[in-house]
Design a protein around this motif. Sequence first.
Motif, mmCIF file in Angstrom:
data_model
loop_
_atom_site.group_PDB
_atom_site.id
_atom_site.type_symbol
_atom_site.label_atom_id
_atom_site.label_comp_id
_atom_site.label_asym_id
_atom_site.label_seq_id
_atom_site.Cartn_x
_atom_site.Cartn_y
_atom_site.Cartn_z
ATOM 1 N N ALA A 1 0.400 -0.661 0.036
ATOM 2 C CA ALA A 1 -0.005 0.452 0.166
ATOM 3 C C ALA A 1 0.659 1.545 -0.103
ATOM 4 O O ALA A 1 2.350 0.655 0.316
ATOM 5 N N THR A 2 0.256 2.134 -0.296
ATOM 6 C CA THR A 2 1.343 3.822 -0.033
ATOM 7 C C THR A 2 0.150 5.081 1.031
ATOM 8 O O THR A 2 -0.764 5.150 1.267
ATOM 9 N N LEU A 3 1.230 4.734 1.907
ATOM 10 C CA LEU A 3 1.147 5.579 2.859
ATOM 11 C C LEU A 3 1.424 7.517 2.599
ATOM 12 O O LEU A 3 2.043 7.579 1.851
ATOM 13 N N SER A 4 0.266 8.281 2.659
ATOM 14 C CA SER A 4 0.517 9.417 2.275
ATOM 15 C C SER A 4 0.395 9.987 3.277
ATOM 16 O O SER A 4 0.001 10.860 4.922
ATOM 17 N N VAL A 5 1.735 10.920 3.523
ATOM 18 C CA VAL A 5 2.278 11.754 4.976
ATOM 19 C C VAL A 5 2.625 12.854 4.506
ATOM 20 O O VAL A 5 3.375 13.191 4.175
ATOM 21 N N ALA A 6 2.465 14.293 5.400
ATOM 22 C CA ALA A 6 3.473 15.377 5.420
ATOM 23 C C ALA A 6 3.848 15.788 3.112
ATOM 24 O O ALA A 6 5.384 16.028 3.267
ATOM 25 N N GLY A 7 2.645 15.923 3.036
ATOM 26 C CA GLY A 7 3.154 15.412 0.899
ATOM 27 C C GLY A 7 4.503 14.442 0.875
ATOM 28 O O GLY A 7 4.571 14.989 -0.337
#
Length: 210
Positions: free
Chosen positions: A89-95
């Motif tokens: 999966a992909t985690l999106s955090v702080a851009g």
Amino acid sequence: MRLKSTGDRYSLCEYTKVGMIRDEDDRTYFRVLDGPIAKGKVVWMNSSDAKYFLQRTPAAVSMETLRVTYSRMGEEDSPFKGHLRQQWATLSVAGQNVTVTLNSVWNGVFTPVPPGLHRIMTPDYSHAKTSTEGYRNKYPGKIKANDVWFPIELEGSTGNSSRYIHIGHLSEGCVTVHDIARWNIVYNFLIAHRLPNTEGRYAALLEVTK
């Protein structure tokens, strides 16, 4: 630090809110004001340590949301457990987009974090006994707080669901940050944020989609 009443040792995470009481006999006494550990208790540490660790910068209080999006099922040859199927999966955090794995064990006991709007809790205790020290050894001076894990409260439940956001290459139903070099991005963001009106017990929301 140690509990004033019993001398028991406690570990508080960064940005835990405290209230100063006094300095006495090379000890700094303060009260823990929020978070999941020792809230309301008076603790102390050596004054020299207090000057180093205590700061006046509070955590940012805001409704922040991290997003996890399922991607492919893949395989990996783990140096620890051999050939494994992984739910990537992909985690999106702080851009930033960070590669994570949601599960590596398919015996019916563990499952990937389900879609929903969950809550990320502040760290509960040091997970130093779990084998993640090797990542700091592999990336000397670059990886911080490998023993700090953030519990996940699944939507519809209360408290720690025994799933975490943490560093690593294998997952037992957690959001495991497989992109080791980007763990610090995840850690720095979560540790410095708190959801409003949660007494320091929650860091952010976690939205999971397929």
